[in-house]
Design a protein around this motif. Structure first.
Motif, PDB file in Angstrom:
ATOM      1  N   SER A 176       9.583   1.807   2.133  1.00 20.48           N
ATOM      2  CA  SER A 176      10.499   2.481   1.218  1.00 20.48           C
ATOM      3  C   SER A 176       9.826   3.734   0.686  1.00 20.48           C
ATOM      4  N   THR A 177      10.648   4.680   0.260  1.00 16.20           N
ATOM      5  CA  THR A 177      10.119   5.921  -0.302  1.00 16.20           C
ATOM      6  C   THR A 177       9.634   5.670  -1.722  1.00 16.20           C
ATOM      7  N   TYR A 178       8.388   6.011  -1.984  1.00 17.45           N
ATOM      8  CA  TYR A 178       7.786   5.812  -3.300  1.00 17.45           C
ATOM      9  C   TYR A 178       7.837   7.099  -4.122  1.00 17.45           C
TER      10      TYR A 178
ATOM     11  N   LEU B   5      -0.768  13.551  -8.931  1.00 17.12           N
ATOM     12  CA  LEU B   5      -1.634  12.602  -9.614  1.00 17.12           C
ATOM     13  C   LEU B   5      -0.808  11.401 -10.051  1.00 17.12           C
ATOM     14  N   MET B   6      -1.388  10.219  -9.883  1.00 16.10           N
ATOM     15  CA  MET B   6      -0.775   9.000 -10.390  1.00 16.10           C
ATOM     16  C   MET B   6      -1.499   8.586 -11.664  1.00 16.10           C
TER      17      MET B   6
ATOM     18  N   HIS C 234       5.117   6.894   0.838  1.00 10.24           N
ATOM     19  CA  HIS C 234       5.900   5.710   1.182  1.00 10.24           C
ATOM     20  C   HIS C 234       5.144   4.446   0.777  1.00 10.24           C
ATOM     21  N   LYS C 235       5.890   3.427   0.405  1.00 13.10           N
ATOM     22  CA  LYS C 235       5.328   2.117   0.087  1.00 13.10           C
ATOM     23  C   LYS C 235       5.570   1.199   1.280  1.00 13.10           C
ATOM     24  N   ILE C 236       4.489   0.570   1.749  1.00 11.83           N
ATOM     25  CA  ILE C 236       4.557  -0.298   2.921  1.00 11.83           C
ATOM     26  C   ILE C 236       4.247  -1.730   2.511  1.00 11.83           C
ATOM     27  N   GLY C 237       5.101  -2.658   2.899  1.00 13.67           N
ATOM     28  CA  GLY C 237       4.842  -4.074   2.681  1.00 13.67           C
ATOM     29  C   GLY C 237       3.961  -4.617   3.789  1.00 13.67           C
TER      30      GLY C 237
ATOM     31  N   VAL D 131       0.847  -1.192   0.000  1.00 11.45           N
ATOM     32  CA  VAL D 131       0.000   0.000   0.000  1.00 11.45           C
ATOM     33  C   VAL D 131       0.878   1.236   0.000  1.00 11.45           C
ATOM     34  N   LEU D 132       0.290   2.345  -0.439  1.00  9.52           N
ATOM     35  CA  LEU D 132       0.964   3.633  -0.429  1.00  9.52           C
ATOM     36  C   LEU D 132       0.356   4.504   0.658  1.00  9.52           C
ATOM     37  N   VAL D 133       1.219   5.208   1.397  1.00  9.48           N
ATOM     38  CA  VAL D 133       0.748   6.045   2.506  1.00  9.48           C
ATOM     39  C   VAL D 133       1.495   7.374   2.492  1.00  9.48           C
ATOM     40  N   VAL D 134       0.879   8.362   3.127  1.00  6.43           N
ATOM     41  CA  VAL D 134       1.523   9.634   3.423  1.00  6.43           C
ATOM     42  C   VAL D 134       1.858   9.628   4.902  1.00  6.43           C
ATOM     43  N   MET D 135       3.113   9.920   5.224  1.00  3.99           N
ATOM     44  CA  MET D 135       3.545   9.916   6.620  1.00  3.99           C
ATOM     45  C   MET D 135       3.262  11.270   7.278  1.00  3.99           C
TER      46      MET D 135
END
Length: 641
Positions: free
Chosen positions: A172-174, A185-186, A162-165, A147-151
């Motif tokens: 890791s930084t996405y 935008l993605m 950030h990408k979280i396993g 998943v992708l998150v904002v810290m």
């Protein structure tokens, strides 16, 4: 399967499944008062989503006052509580592939204390895969269990992604924010390829940067005036934008990022914004556009007129909508979710009188199965229709709203006007438990989309700039006068009730036009603008300065505007009694705005009452808290009207 094959088959047939919780209709006769709990404690299922493989649902539900996460095995008709007893509340969640759910944990008033994960069957629970405040951005469909998150989203203005396993708990930084990007935008492959940059060195200037591929350098993009990015398309150079350029209402266009020019109209409406102005900011794509990975195309878009609208561009989806509407002609029928193959669909059917029912559609099998009701305590036959209305303001704008009349009521009725919060949002047609509750108790309920409400065009939206406490308040007054002129309202029996900014409008109505209202109810209403802005973060963050200027103009405190429009400075003008309810989840001591106004009313010798929730948790989702609050609101209105 061809479109013609699909069309030749019969309409869906409905299979009634087993409801998750067995509840019966309230045993009351027509016209009888329904219990408060039926309106506010029965909304059991929220944020219902379909798993990527279409085999499970997930949803949030209340358990002992806390919001918890549940899964539902569609094939086995079996649901499971995944988080009961773990935490006080779940703020948000997302599917991380077909097997895992990631949820954003919270406790009482604190949101985003970290992330946790669990399998949909309840096994292999990974508590606290992230122990820092974070906000979910989205999952990565082609990379399950990530998943992708904002810290630290509530502290950092320009955040990284950030990408979280989920199972590995790796991080890791996405997307590494260079320090000036506040919107991104993605594309359809979930790559960050368009960003909005906030220029620190040139006031409040913003512009965009674009890259065609991840390894390419960023290039500046200057979009035409009054044009805003919505979503990247399947072609690398295709951007969908909302634009009001050269027209009054926002429309959706295609924009070629290589040619730097518009490349085609998607949809426009001659009377309404297709994209409301307030929906143009954020950190994710605009949700009104509906994409199909199966057909690699824009499938449709949804927006609001007097009621919800959907426009499909693919015959496949047009046909599904047509058959849904034929099967359920008395409801709005919405596709809430799809599996990755776009063969199974989560359907929600609702109306102004019906809180809604959930269905699962198996499109290849032509099978539509009922799952459960949003609120089984409500019988739609006992609810009242919400009628769209419109009338002129004193300065020539057209005001839109909704009028709900009590059963058997027609004229000379006690009226509750209910302005929405925001302010830059709007009331919409649909089931509103507050409106139905008040109508069930014999009141006409009027909702008005005052100037600044979204969806009604550029002129109407900007007419609210620097008009808080002035023309915006006059719109509320004009709505009441219209209801009186139309013989709907008894002029001697009018109340005003609002929450948040709507609460500000409510107490302002009582203070600045006391002759109109017999009583007022405010939940967390703003009473002192100078104090509110000092204690909030709107003027502090760089992105908030333009918003603050739109609301109040330049130097509002120095030029005396805050003194003029803040009810706390005019409490002595209040007419009838005011019921003050602190902001949801707060006590009077904690809610500065309500406390300051209570003190001002006390010093002025004006009648008021403070109602504080009595439950220990003061939880806004607690069933007893909700029932207690609305019982007091109803009795307060009855005492004064």
């Amino acid at each position: 399967m061809s479109f013609s094959d699909f069309k030749s088959r019969p309409l869906f047939f409905v299979v009634v499944g087993v409801c998750l919780t067995v509840l019966t209709w309230m045993p009351v006769a027509q016209g009888e008062i329904l219990p408060t709990e039926a309106f506010f404690s029965g909304n059991q299922y929220t944020k219902v989503t379909l798993s990527p493989d279409g085999e499970y649902l997930a949803f949030l539900n209340l358990v002992n006052g806390g919001q918890n996460l549940f899964s539902y095995d569609i094939g086995k008709i079996k649901y499971r509580s995944l988080t009961e007893g773990d935490i006080d509340r779940i703020f948000d969640y997302a599917w991380a592939g077909p097997d895992y759910l990631v949820y954003q944990v919270s406790q009482k008033e604190y949101w985003g204390l970290g992330l946790a994960a669990i399998r949909r069957d309840g096994r292999k629970r990974n508590k606290k895969i992230l122990r820092e405040p974070a906000r979910l951005v989205n999952a990565l469909p082609d990379r399950p269990n990530q998943v992708l998150v904002v810290m630290h989203p509530y502290k950092k203005q320009f955040a990284d992604i950030h990408k979280i396993g989920v199972t590995s708990k790796t991080r890791s930084t996405y997307f590494d924010n260079p320090g000036d990007v506040d919107y991104w935008l993605m594309d359809r492959e979930h790559r960050v390829r368009l960003v909005k940059v906030f220029n620190h060195n040139n006031g409040d200037e913003t512009y965009y940067r674009y890259r065609k591929n991840l390894g390419d350098p960023w290039t500046d993009v200057t979009l035409p005036e009054d044009t805003y990015p919505l979503s990247l398309g399947y072609d690398d150079n295709l951007l969908y934008v909302a634009t009001g350029m050269d027209r009054q209402f926002m429309a959706v266009y295609k924009y070629d990022l290589d040619a730097k020019d518009f490349s085609g109209l998607v949809w426009k409406d001659s009377e309404y914004d297709v994209v409301p102005g307030y929906d143009l900011n954020g950190v994710s794509e605009y949700k009104g556009l509906i994409f199909s990975d199966r057909f690699r195309s824009l499938a449709g878009l949804s927006y609001e007129r007097n009621g919800p609208q959907v426009r499909w561009f693919l015959p496949f989806y047009e046909d599904i909508q047509e058959m849904l509407d034929e099967s359920f002609p008395n409801t709005q029928n919405v596709i809430l979710g799809r599996d990755r193959r776009e063969e199974k669909f989560l359907i929600f059917a609702y109306s102004d009188r019906d809180p809604g029912n959930y269905y699962i559609l198996d499109q290849p099998k032509r099978r539509l199965r009922w799952l459960f009701s949003r609120n089984p305590s409500i019988d739609p036959e006992k609810m009242l229709p919400m009628k769209p209305v419109q009338f002129p303001s004193r300065d020539g704008h057209t005001l839109h709203g909704y009028l709900t009349l009590p059963k058997g009521g027609k004229d000379n009725l006690p009226l509750v006007i209910k302005p929405h919060g925001g302010p830059f949002t709007r009331d919409k047609w649909g089931f509103d438990p507050e409106v139905q509750y008040l109508a069930n108790r014999g009141y006409a309920v009027l909702q008005v989309n005052y100037r600044g409400s979204t969806g009604y065009g550029k002129e109407f939206f900007t007419a609210a700039f620097a008009q808080i406490g002035k023309e915006m308040q006059n719109d509320i007054t004009d709505a009441v006068l219209w209801a009186i002129d139309e013989k709907v309202a008894d002029p001697a029996r009018v109340a005003i009730f609002g929450q948040g900014f709507g609460g500000y409008l409510a107490i302002s109505g009582m203070v600045f036009t006391p002759h109109l209202f017999k009583c007022a109810i405010t939940v967390g209403g703003i009473s002192d603008w100078a104090e509110f802005l000092k204690s909030g973060d709107i003027p502090e963050i760089e992105q908030g300065r333009p918003l603050s200027r739109n609301w109040f103009g330049e130097n509002p405190e120095e030029n005396g505007l805050f003194q003029e429009i803040s009810p706390v400075h005019h409490a002595g003008r209040a007419g009838g009694p005011i019921l003050l309810i602190p902001r949801t989840g707060k006590s009077l001591t904690e809610d500065t705005q309500t406390r300051l106004f209570a003190e001002a009313l006390e010093n002025a010798g004006k009648p008021y009452e403070v109602f504080e929730e009595t439950t220990e948790s003061v939880d806004p989702l607690d069933k007893m808290t909700i029932a207690d609050r609305y019982n007091r609101i109803a009795s307060f209105i009855a005492e004064n009207l």
